[in-house]
Write an enzyme that holds these catalytic residues in place. Structure first.
Site, PDB file in Angstrom:
ATOM      1  N   ILE A   1       5.083  -7.871   4.161  1.00 23.50           N
ATOM      2  CA  ILE A   1       4.423  -6.378   4.073  1.00 23.50           C
ATOM      3  C   ILE A   1       5.761  -5.422   3.656  1.00 23.50           C
ATOM      4  O   ILE A   1       6.015  -4.580   4.290  1.00 23.50           O
ATOM      5  CB  ILE A   1       3.864  -5.609   5.314  1.00 23.50           C
ATOM      6  CG1 ILE A   1       3.048  -6.834   6.040  1.00 23.50           C
ATOM      7  CG2 ILE A   1       2.988  -4.732   4.887  1.00 23.50           C
ATOM      8  CD1 ILE A   1       2.459  -6.549   7.261  1.00 23.50           C
ATOM      9  N   HIS A   2       6.471  -5.879   2.760  1.00 24.27           N
ATOM     10  CA  HIS A   2       7.603  -5.083   2.157  1.00 24.27           C
ATOM     11  C   HIS A   2       8.133  -5.879   0.638  1.00 24.27           C
ATOM     12  O   HIS A   2       7.489  -6.520   0.291  1.00 24.27           O
ATOM     13  CB  HIS A   2       8.652  -5.215   3.121  1.00 24.27           C
ATOM     14  CG  HIS A   2       9.260  -6.615   3.273  1.00 24.27           C
ATOM     15  ND1 HIS A   2       9.666  -6.993   4.697  1.00 24.27           N
ATOM     16  CD2 HIS A   2       9.507  -7.629   2.530  1.00 24.27           C
ATOM     17  CE1 HIS A   2       9.734  -8.240   4.536  1.00 24.27           C
ATOM     18  NE2 HIS A   2       9.992  -8.652   3.419  1.00 24.27           N
ATOM     19  N   ALA A   3       8.925  -4.990   0.279  1.00 26.00           N
ATOM     20  CA  ALA A   3       9.484  -5.419  -1.049  1.00 26.00           C
ATOM     21  C   ALA A   3      11.068  -5.442  -0.849  1.00 26.00           C
ATOM     22  O   ALA A   3      11.601  -4.655  -0.172  1.00 26.00           O
ATOM     23  CB  ALA A   3       9.162  -4.595  -2.356  1.00 26.00           C
TER      24      ALA A   3
END
Ligand code: TYD
Length: 128
Positions: free
Chosen positions: A43-45
């Site tokens: 749930i991130h980049a």
């Protein structure tokens, strides 16, 4: 991406080679296991890191989003590998109870390169 799989009466062996299967030299690996039902990870980049994921046991789903298009991948065999480039929003979910997800990266860990807010990610994608 299908990795190279060989097998004989001693069992199976899977090979992953730089430039043939995985497009970078790994500087780090980590693995995720013991993930409870319903949990989502990632749930991130990452601004700089690319990743290569192999579910060496069990299965899980990896959703990727480059800010324009989304895709879902099911890693359900130890000879399947998934390359996830930098600047991809990624979510790992639907882990089987026995899942062991091996993740290789071309960068060492640096918390400052993480984007954990989706709106911020979209802003950075569209400003590049
Ligand atoms: P986190 O980014 O939440 O993992 P995931 O992307 O799988 O959901 O990381 C969990 C913790 O582990 C956090 O405290 C940072 C630490 N960590 C490292 O120290 N090095 C690493 O390479 C990674 C991926 C995480």
């Amino acid at each position: 991406m299908d990795l190279q799989q060989t097998g004989d009466d001693r069992g199976s062996l899977v090979v992953c080679e730089i430039n043939k299967h995985m497009p970078f030299e790994a500087k780090r690996f980590f693995h995720i296991y013991g993930t409870q039902n319903g949990i989502m990870r990632g749930i991130h980049a990452n601004r700089n890191s690319s990743f290569f994921m192999v579910c060496v046991k069990g299965s899980c789903q990896v959703d990727v989003d480059d800010g324009r298009e989304q895709a879902s991948f099911y890693l359900d065999h130890p000879a399947k590998g998934l390359f996830v480039n930098s600047m991809m929003w990624k979510t790992m979910k639907n882990f089987s109870p026995d899942c062991v997800l091996l993740v290789l990266s071309d960068c060492v860990y640096d918390e400052t390169e993480y984007i954990r807010d989706y709106d911020r990610f979209i802003k950075e994608v569209h400003s590049s």
